[in-house]
Design a protein around this motif. Structure first.
Motif, short mmCIF file in Angstrom:
data_model
loop_
_atom_site.label_atom_id
_atom_site.label_comp_id
_atom_site.label_asym_id
_atom_site.label_seq_id
_atom_site.Cartn_x
_atom_site.Cartn_y
_atom_site.Cartn_z
N ALA A 1 0.84 -1.20 0.00
CA ALA A 1 0.00 0.00 0.00
C ALA A 1 0.88 1.25 0.00
CB ALA A 1 -0.91 -0.01 1.23
N GLY A 2 0.49 2.24 -0.80
CA GLY A 2 1.25 3.48 -0.91
C GLY A 2 2.08 3.56 -2.17
N SER B 1 -9.37 -22.23 -25.38
CA SER B 1 -8.74 -20.92 -25.17
C SER B 1 -7.27 -21.02 -25.50
CB SER B 1 -8.93 -20.46 -23.73
OG SER B 1 -8.34 -21.37 -22.82
N HIS B 2 -6.71 -19.93 -25.94
CA HIS B 2 -5.27 -19.83 -26.16
C HIS B 2 -4.86 -18.37 -25.96
CE1 HIS B 2 -7.03 -18.98 -30.15
NE2 HIS B 2 -6.02 -18.16 -30.30
N GLU B 3 -3.57 -18.16 -25.76
CA GLU B 3 -3.05 -16.84 -25.42
C GLU B 3 -3.37 -15.83 -26.50
OE1 GLU B 3 1.00 -16.01 -23.28
OE2 GLU B 3 1.34 -15.87 -25.44
N ALA B 4 -3.84 -14.66 -26.07
CA ALA B 4 -4.20 -13.61 -27.02
C ALA B 4 -2.97 -12.83 -27.45
CB ALA B 4 -5.22 -12.67 -26.38
N ASP B 5 -3.13 -12.00 -28.43
CA ASP B 5 -2.06 -11.14 -28.93
C ASP B 5 -2.58 -9.71 -28.97
OD1 ASP B 5 0.31 -10.26 -29.98
OD2 ASP B 5 -0.17 -10.82 -32.05
N PRO B 6 -2.09 -8.81 -28.12
CA PRO B 6 -1.06 -8.98 -27.10
C PRO B 6 -1.58 -9.78 -25.91
CG PRO B 6 -1.98 -6.78 -26.97
CD PRO B 6 -2.59 -7.42 -28.17
N PRO B 7 -0.68 -10.44 -25.16
CA PRO B 7 -1.12 -11.35 -24.10
C PRO B 7 -1.59 -10.66 -22.83
CG PRO B 7 1.27 -11.33 -24.24
CD PRO B 7 0.77 -10.48 -25.37
N TYR B 8 -1.28 -9.35 -22.64
CA TYR B 8 -1.67 -8.65 -21.41
C TYR B 8 -2.46 -7.39 -21.76
CZ TYR B 8 1.34 -11.57 -18.50
OH TYR B 8 1.90 -12.63 -17.84
N SER B 9 -3.34 -7.01 -20.83
CA SER B 9 -4.16 -5.82 -21.02
C SER B 9 -4.34 -5.12 -19.67
CB SER B 9 -5.52 -6.19 -21.60
OG SER B 9 -6.36 -5.06 -21.71
N LYS B 10 -4.31 -3.78 -19.68
CA LYS B 10 -4.48 -3.03 -18.44
C LYS B 10 -5.88 -3.20 -17.89
CE LYS B 10 -0.96 0.59 -18.79
NZ LYS B 10 -0.69 2.04 -18.73
N ALA B 11 -5.97 -3.26 -16.55
CA ALA B 11 -7.26 -3.44 -15.89
C ALA B 11 -7.22 -2.79 -14.52
CB ALA B 11 -7.60 -4.92 -15.76
N ASN B 12 -8.39 -2.40 -14.01
CA ASN B 12 -8.53 -1.77 -12.70
C ASN B 12 -8.72 -2.86 -11.66
OD1 ASN B 12 -8.74 0.21 -10.79
ND2 ASN B 12 -10.84 0.79 -11.30
N LEU B 13 -7.62 -3.41 -11.16
CA LEU B 13 -7.67 -4.56 -10.27
C LEU B 13 -7.18 -4.20 -8.88
CD1 LEU B 13 -6.11 -7.25 -12.66
CD2 LEU B 13 -8.52 -6.77 -12.31
N SER B 14 -7.62 -4.97 -7.92
CA SER B 14 -7.14 -4.80 -6.54
C SER B 14 -7.01 -6.17 -5.90
CB SER B 14 -8.10 -3.93 -5.73
OG SER B 14 -9.37 -4.55 -5.64
N LYS B 15 -6.06 -6.26 -4.98
CA LYS B 15 -5.84 -7.50 -4.25
C LYS B 15 -6.71 -7.51 -3.00
CE LYS B 15 -2.33 -9.95 -1.55
NZ LYS B 15 -1.00 -9.86 -0.94
N ALA C 1 -12.31 -9.58 5.08
CA ALA C 1 -11.68 -9.35 3.78
C ALA C 1 -11.24 -7.90 3.70
CB ALA C 1 -12.65 -9.68 2.66
N LYS C 2 -9.98 -7.68 3.31
CA LYS C 2 -9.41 -6.33 3.26
C LYS C 2 -8.87 -6.03 1.88
CE LYS C 2 -5.43 -5.44 5.25
NZ LYS C 2 -4.39 -5.19 6.28
N ALA C 3 -9.22 -4.86 1.37
CA ALA C 3 -8.72 -4.40 0.07
C ALA C 3 -8.40 -2.92 0.17
CB ALA C 3 -9.74 -4.67 -1.03
N SER C 4 -7.25 -2.52 -0.34
CA SER C 4 -6.80 -1.11 -0.32
C SER C 4 -6.81 -0.55 1.09
CB SER C 4 -7.68 -0.27 -1.24
OG SER C 4 -7.65 -0.76 -2.56
N GLY C 5 -6.44 -1.40 2.08
CA GLY C 5 -6.35 -0.94 3.46
C GLY C 5 -7.67 -0.84 4.19
N LYS C 6 -8.77 -1.25 3.59
CA LYS C 6 -10.09 -1.15 4.22
C LYS C 6 -10.72 -2.53 4.34
CE LYS C 6 -10.98 3.45 2.26
NZ LYS C 6 -11.91 4.24 1.42
#
Length: 737
Positions: free
Chosen positions: A536-537, A614-628, A676-681
């Motif tokens: 965090a931070g 399913s198989h790996e896409a091209d490009p294989p990664y894409s930006k996303a709004n994710l949180s742990k 369950a905690k996400a983004s410090g909350k």
């Protein structure tokens, strides 16, 4: 009636073409390279590959037709509905693992060689040598299919006459075409009451551009179309070309023409291998471990002859840094003595030697299959030494010289494996970590798709890296898919008697850091374990893996499939009607959404009729709004239960997880708080009440009578004890949790 006539006709002609290879070993030496056919059998899961392969082996005499009487008895008793299922024929002889037989699936590719009389044979005996490979059908074991396709010139592609075209069939077709493999279409299970051979044949011809009249109709149960498959293999599949010919080079590089520069490189190397200078080149197709014999290599002889007592070295084209010095000559190689050589029928039969064009097993004294990975080559010690003495590095065509890829390296490239998801594996018993490590190491010898990393050093380690106080030390293992995880856990239980706890699989994420000074800047990293997630931070962005998904589903369920794709954050959705009742859906979905419960939800919303690949896409990664999202038990973070979610869905998914844990975790003498905690909350919370003894009643009587202070004292004492238990008590997690 038509099926019965075909079956009787094949039984009559079987005697003319049946040449048991075990009884005609001398004939092998007289078969030229142009009379060799290498082929495999590919299809969607449960479309009858192993059953058809077993019938082919039975037809050519490699296995005894000991089920004939049983089959006749079955036909006689089926009319009275008195047939006992315990007397079913064993027609999946190539499935040797217990997990394969229990689940009815093929996990590991299996090979077999056979002799077959055919007019196309050019040798003196009019006999062909057929090398057949049975492959898995599930997408999780696609690396086995790619490995098999890379060493054959043709393949039988099967379509279920009742189910029709499925998603994995389309994926296998594209994979075979990319490797320039000749495909022969065939329908299976045509004798089923629900079979639609005409409709399915028309769908196949439209989608794959096959001639409907050339599609073979087969049934392993009724022995229909077996000879037709063998004749098609003999007539349509080309023999293997010489290893250094332009044909071989172009096939492995997927090119129709060859440049003059590359052609010159090939000609230089091919001049080293002539009839007078027959250098051994044996390619490792597969390898597995046996307790008594060590590593068994399935090899394909591309040139020369491999004999017992030969001294060979293993060269891996993909590991140049370890194999070659600055002069492009091999470093000092470890030499092994060839102990046992023979054919696979599918049982091993010792022959003493293997010559060009043959495929068989070789035991050379290795103890780890990773010493002879698929795509590596066996070369004679004397050939290597001769080249070193003459300072001639042209023989080592396997090396990537001057940044030019060779056909051998391309073969090794398509056989490499890459883990699609990762999970932590922990022993259920506290002192069972060392036993688990030994079992996983032995299991990894036979399953090259596993990627094993230790998260802690030993069973005595108190480190929290493996699973903290809740799970203890464990292993971090990479898998090819969810079914691969299930098969791995079942094999641990069946073969080693170890019950292991496998955490929910996680996919790799790419982390990009922002807002740092030039000196403090961090390079983008790919994390496979959520313990490495930024703290965090820190300012960072996340890219998640994306896959191209193809779904085959009936048209009646089109709306349900589209809703599912939308809920799973799918994009770029396209639909393509295959026929009047079947649609093909194509889209891009985050891999994390696919590996959780996508398969189950797809089967639920389509009443079990849909399939996907399913198989790996091209490009294989894409930006996303994710949180742990971290899961905490009594204030302590449980790393194996952490997961990554889209920020909009984080709270709802966290509530579901906490609710499930509340139902699964056992009730104890102290309160269990699940958060369950996400983004410090804290975004979700549940409680499991503690067991409570009624301390106010003793021997059936109320303590203290009407004195309230005595009662309060007892209750306060109980409360302190529960609090102390909560601080010192240990929570253990089961596989259900």
């Amino acid at each position: 009636m038509k099926h019965k006539q075909k079956e009787e006709k094949e039984n009559n002609t079987n005697n003319n073409v049946c040449i048991p290879i075990s009884q005609n070993m001398k004939m092998l030496k007289e078969i030229p390279l142009e009379d060799v056919r290498n082929f495999c059998v590919v299809a969607h899961v449960d479309h009858g590959k192993s059953s058809l392969c077993s019938r082919i082996l039975e037809f050519v005499g490699n296995i005894n037709n000991h089920n004939n009487d049983m089959s006749k008895n079955k036909k006689a008793t089926t009319q009275d509905n008195n047939f006992d299922d315990s007397e079913k024929e064993d027609i999946e002889l190539l499935d040797t693992l217990s997990v394969e037989r229990e689940r009815g699936i093929t996990v590991k590719a299996a090979a077999a060689s056979m002799l077959y009389k055919h007019p196309s044979a050019k040798g003196p005996n009019g006999t062909l040598l057929l090398n057949m490979v049975d492959t898995p059908g599930h997408v999780d074991f696609g690396f086995e299919v790619t490995r098999s396709l890379s060493c054959v010139q043709g393949a039988l592609i099967l379509f279920d006459a009742a189910q029709g075209v499925q998603a994995q069939t389309l994926s296998v077709y594209e994979k075979a075409k990319s490797l320039n493999v000749k495909l022969i279409p065939a329908l299976t299970k045509v004798d089923l009451p629900t079979a639609r051979p005409v409709d399915v044949a028309l769908s196949v011809s439209e989608l794959f551009d096959f001639d409907p009249d050339t599609i073979i109709q087969t049934s392993a149960r009724s022995r229909i179309g077996i000879e037709a498959c063998l004749n098609a293999v003999a007539e349509e599949i080309l023999p293997p070309p010489e290893f250094f010919s332009d044909v071989y080079y172009n096939r492995n590089n997927n090119e129709d023409t060859i440049t003059n520069e590359k052609k010159q490189d090939v000609d230089v190397s091919s001049s080293l291998i002539t009839k007078d200078n027959n250098i051994l080149i044996a390619r490792v197709v597969d390898s597995w471990f046996e307790e008594l014999r060590g590593v068994i290599c399935l090899v394909q002889i591309l040139n020369g002859e491999l004999k017992e007592t030969d001294r060979v070295s293993v060269l891996d084209p993909t590991n140049n840094n370890n194999n070659y010095d600055n002069n492009n000559l091999p470093k000092q190689q470890e030499h092994f003595s060839v102990q046992d050589v023979g054919l696979v029928l599918p049982k091993r039969i010792r022959t003493g030697n293997l010559s060009s064009g043959q495929m068989g097993y070789a035991i050379v004294g290795l103890r780890d299959p990773r010493q002879a990975r698929p795509g590596s080559f066996l070369l004679l010690k004397e050939d290597i030494q001769k080249a070193k003495n003459n300072n001639n590095n042209e023989i080592f065509f396997l090396h990537n010289n001057d940044n030019k890829r060779t056909c051998a390296e391309d073969t090794a490239a398509v056989t490499s494996t890459k883990s699609a998801l990762f999970a932590s594996v922990h022993p259920e018993e506290a002192g069972g970590f060392d036993d688990l490590c030994n079992a996983v190491d032995r299991l990894a010898l036979n399953d090259t798709g596993l990627e094993v990393h230790r998260t802690s050093g030993s069973s005595n380690s108190a480190s929290s890296q493996g699973g903290g106080a809740f799970l203890g030390p464990g292993l971090r293992i990479g898998f090819q898919g969810l079914l691969h995880v299930e098969v791995f856990r079942q094999r641990l239980s069946d073969e080693f008697g170890i019950e292991a706890i496998v955490t929910p699989p996680k996919v790799p994420y790419k982390i990009l850091y922002h807002g740092m000074k030039e000196k403090e800047k961090k390079e983008p990293i790919i994390i496979e374990d959520l313990i490495q997630w930024p703290k965090a931070g820190e300012k960072f962005s996340v890219e998640e893996p994306i896959v191209d998904v193809k779904i085959m589903a009936p048209m009646d369920y089109a709306g349900s499939v589209m809703d599912l794709i939308k809920r799973k954050r799918g994009t770029d959705m396209q639909t393509n009607p295959i026929d009047d009742s079947l649609w093909l859906f194509s889209c891009r979905i985050p891999w994390a959404e696919v590996v959780t419960d996508f398969h189950d939800e797809l089967k639920t919303c389509t009443a079990g009729y849909a399939s996907f690949s399913s198989h790996e896409a091209d490009p294989p990664y894409s930006k996303a709004n994710l949180s742990k999202v971290d899961i905490m038990l009594n204030g302590e973070i449980v790393d194996p239960l952490a997961f990554v979610s889209h920020q909009q869905n984080a709270q709802s998914q966290a509530r579901v997880v906490c609710k499930k844990l509340q139902q699964v975790l056992p009730r104890r003498q102290f309160v269990t708080i699940i958060q369950a905690k996400a983004s410090g909350k804290i975004i979700a919370s549940e409680r499991i009440k503690a067991y409570r003894k009624d301390v106010l009643i003793k021997s059936g009587k109320v303590v203290g009578g009407g004195d309230s202070t005595r009662k309060k004292k007892l209750l306060e004492k109980q409360k302190k004890g529960k609090k102390r238990q909560q601080e010192l008590g240990k929570i253990t997690l089961s596989q259900a949790a």
